[in-house]
Design a protein around this motif. Structure first.
Motif, PDB file in Angstrom:
ATOM      1  N   UNK A   1      33.878  47.209  50.217  1.00  0.00           N
ATOM      2  CA  UNK A   1      32.944  47.987  51.040  1.00  0.00           C
ATOM      3  C   UNK A   1      31.507  47.693  50.624  1.00  0.00           C
ATOM      4  N   UNK A   2      31.286  47.621  49.295  1.00  0.00           N
ATOM      5  CA  UNK A   2      29.941  47.324  48.806  1.00  0.00           C
ATOM      6  C   UNK A   2      29.484  45.921  49.208  1.00  0.00           C
TER       7      UNK A   2
ATOM      8  N   UNK B   1      36.765  56.423  41.609  1.00  0.00           N
ATOM      9  CA  UNK B   1      36.967  55.282  40.709  1.00  0.00           C
ATOM     10  C   UNK B   1      36.277  55.504  39.365  1.00  0.00           C
TER      11      UNK B   1
ATOM     12  N   UNK C   1      38.438  57.794  37.292  1.00  0.00           N
ATOM     13  CA  UNK C   1      39.650  57.114  36.814  1.00  0.00           C
ATOM     14  C   UNK C   1      39.320  56.196  35.638  1.00  0.00           C
ATOM     15  N   UNK C   2      38.202  55.465  35.762  1.00  0.00           N
ATOM     16  CA  UNK C   2      37.799  54.568  34.684  1.00  0.00           C
ATOM     17  C   UNK C   2      37.507  55.330  33.402  1.00  0.00           C
TER      18      UNK C   2
ATOM     19  N   UNK D   1      42.124  50.804  44.688  1.00  0.00           N
ATOM     20  CA  UNK D   1      40.937  51.637  44.949  1.00  0.00           C
ATOM     21  C   UNK D   1      39.664  50.940  44.477  1.00  0.00           C
ATOM     22  N   UNK D   2      39.760  50.187  43.380  1.00  0.00           N
ATOM     23  CA  UNK D   2      38.581  49.417  42.931  1.00  0.00           C
ATOM     24  C   UNK D   2      38.251  48.302  43.918  1.00  0.00           C
TER      25      UNK D   2
ATOM     26  N   UNK E   1      49.003  52.114  47.670  1.00  0.00           N
ATOM     27  CA  UNK E   1      47.906  51.770  48.587  1.00  0.00           C
ATOM     28  C   UNK E   1      47.978  50.319  49.075  1.00  0.00           C
TER      29      UNK E   1
ATOM     30  N   UNK F   1      37.598  57.398  54.407  1.00  0.00           N
ATOM     31  CA  UNK F   1      37.039  57.893  53.143  1.00  0.00           C
ATOM     32  C   UNK F   1      35.604  57.417  53.010  1.00  0.00           C
ATOM     33  N   UNK F   2      34.757  58.349  52.634  1.00  0.00           N
ATOM     34  CA  UNK F   2      33.377  57.956  52.434  1.00  0.00           C
ATOM     35  C   UNK F   2      33.250  57.183  51.121  1.00  0.00           C
ATOM     36  N   UNK F   3      32.406  56.152  51.135  1.00  0.00           N
ATOM     37  CA  UNK F   3      32.226  55.319  49.946  1.00  0.00           C
ATOM     38  C   UNK F   3      31.807  56.162  48.734  1.00  0.00           C
TER      39      UNK F   3
ATOM     40  N   UNK G   1      43.846  46.706  41.098  1.00  0.00           N
ATOM     41  CA  UNK G   1      43.651  48.124  41.360  1.00  0.00           C
ATOM     42  C   UNK G   1      43.060  48.284  42.761  1.00  0.00           C
TER      43      UNK G   1
ATOM     44  N   UNK H   1      41.834  51.871  54.297  1.00  0.00           N
ATOM     45  CA  UNK H   1      42.729  52.104  53.169  1.00  0.00           C
ATOM     46  C   UNK H   1      43.993  52.782  53.697  1.00  0.00           C
TER      47      UNK H   1
ATOM     48  N   UNK I   1      38.939  48.359  47.115  1.00  0.00           N
ATOM     49  CA  UNK I   1      38.392  48.991  48.323  1.00  0.00           C
ATOM     50  C   UNK I   1      36.891  49.239  48.167  1.00  0.00           C
ATOM     51  N   UNK I   2      36.535  49.733  46.976  1.00  0.00           N
ATOM     52  CA  UNK I   2      35.114  50.010  46.737  1.00  0.00           C
ATOM     53  C   UNK I   2      34.311  48.712  46.725  1.00  0.00           C
TER      54      UNK I   2
ATOM     55  N   UNK J   1      37.132  53.268  55.438  1.00  0.00           N
ATOM     56  CA  UNK J   1      36.200  53.540  54.342  1.00  0.00           C
ATOM     57  C   UNK J   1      34.803  53.339  54.912  1.00  0.00           C
TER      58      UNK J   1
ATOM     59  N   UNK K   1      42.214  51.379  32.175  1.00  0.00           N
ATOM     60  CA  UNK K   1      42.864  51.258  33.474  1.00  0.00           C
ATOM     61  C   UNK K   1      43.538  49.898  33.615  1.00  0.00           C
TER      62      UNK K   1
ATOM     63  N   UNK L   1      34.946  57.576  47.273  1.00  0.00           N
ATOM     64  CA  UNK L   1      35.735  56.502  46.662  1.00  0.00           C
ATOM     65  C   UNK L   1      35.118  56.085  45.329  1.00  0.00           C
TER      66      UNK L   1
END
Lengths: 111, 235
Positions: A16-17, B10, B13-14, A9-10, A41, B1-3, A7, A24, A12-13, A106, A1, B6
């Motif tokens: 959030x964590x 991801x 995709x990876x 989406x990465x 995005x 979007x729920x984590x 990235x 988003x 965003x994750x 999110x 990737x 998401x």
């Protein structure tokens, strides 16, 4: 990737964590000449920090302020931006593009 | 979007797996569809299969009139070239210019040298050793150009069973005929064998190594972008 730092989406994750409140934004429709393709995005947190792009920088400010509302309400919204003059691009003026942007929160809760 | 969605997205995709995230833009409801999921009873099955091919995201109208956005994630196309030969030297820069992530594999260290190929693209190892860590997938094309069954056969069979979108093998009709006998003996089905592009590349009368590279790359792009043609006379 592609490079993980870019990235969205990465990011965003990860945000959030980390416990940040995140929204988003995604380009879902384009008409005429649009600077960023469908699927692009932008990720925004409650403090207005963001990464990514949904345009060439023209509407990001507005998306960020809408996104902060979305984070507060927890409800997704669809925004539309652009010069509403349809004839502008038909005669070849490429500055008249329009874009639709979907902004969603999110949420860290289990489904 | 729920984590959780998401995070699943991801992870797919990876791992170079294709997905479609279906978002109802009115209600915010979402679901994640993985390529290879059983979608037989899904009213959007045809739409999904077109989207997995094109890789394009977009709005559609759902069966109940809902406004749905499909976020399509497909891995970047990859080209694995078996054989660090003269044709490959021409093919590597052409394939990179058209957006492929290229790897050249050849265990023969006389061929696989960094004088002949850009560093980072080359693996001077046996295909079975390289593919063990980097398995082939349906977004990968394989072109085998060594003529040597000891090197070409394993990755070709692996490409067929992994569903690579393009599988090409260099060699005369006679060489290819012998190859097919070996593959049948290995239990490869006729339908799989029919997918091998041999003689390799589009028939443009290519002569020099660079011209053959053009014909191979054209065959790969055709396989990536066009609907497959109906198989001729193959059960």
């Amino acid at each position: 990737m592609a490079d993980d730092r870019l990235d969205i989406l990465s990011i965003s994750e990860r945000w959030t964590r980390e416990g940040r409140k995140v929204a988003l934004a995604t380009v879902i429709e384009t008409w005429g000449s649009a600077p960023r393709p469908i699927g692009s995005h932008l990720v925004i947190d409650a403090e207005g920090r963001f990464e990514g792009s949904v345009s060439g920088g023209c509407v990001e400010g507005a998306v960020v302020s809408e996104a902060i509302d979305v984070i507060e309400t927890g409800k997704p919204v669809t925004l539309e931006f652009g010069v509403a003059d349809e004839t502008a691009w038909r005669v070849g003026l490429s500055c008249g593009g329009r874009i639709g942007v979907y902004v969603e929160p999110v949420t860290a809760n289990a489904a | 979007m729920d984590l959780s969605i998401l995070s699943a997205l991801n992870e797919e995709r990876l791992s170079r797996r294709a997905t479609i995230l279906v978002t109802d833009t009115t209600t915010g409801q979402q679901r994640l569809v993985r390529k290879g999921d059983d979608t037989a009873t899904d009213p959007l099955a045809d739409e999904f299969s077109r989207r997995f091919r094109s890789g394009k995201s977009g709005m559609i109208e759902g069966p109940d009139g809902a406004s749905l956005f499909l976020t399509v994630s497909v891995p970047p196309p990859r080209l694995v070239i078996i054989g660090a030969v003269h044709i490959s030297q021409a093919l590597v820069p052409m394939a990179e210019a058209t957006g492929f992530d290229v790897t050249v594999i050849d265990p023969r260290t006389a061929f696989a040298t960094e004088d002949r190929f850009p560093a980072g693209k080359l693996r001077a190892e046996w295909p079975e050793d390289v593919l063990k860590d980097h398995p082939l997938d349906s977004y990968t094309a394989v072109a085998a150009v060594t003529h040597d069954p000891k090197i070409d056969d394993m990755p070709l069979i692996s490409a067929l069973t992994s569903g690579c979108f393009y599988v090409g093998a260099l060699g005369s009709r006679k060489t290819h005929g012998k190859r097919l006998e070996r593959f049948r003996a290995e239990g490869v089905s006729d339908a799989q064998i029919a997918r091998i592009d041999a003689p390799i590349g589009l028939d443009i009368g290519a002569s020099s190594p660079a011209e053959i590279a053009v014909s191979i790359l054209a065959g790969i792009i055709k396989a990536l972008r066009k609907e497959p043609e109906p198989a001729a006379g193959v059960a």
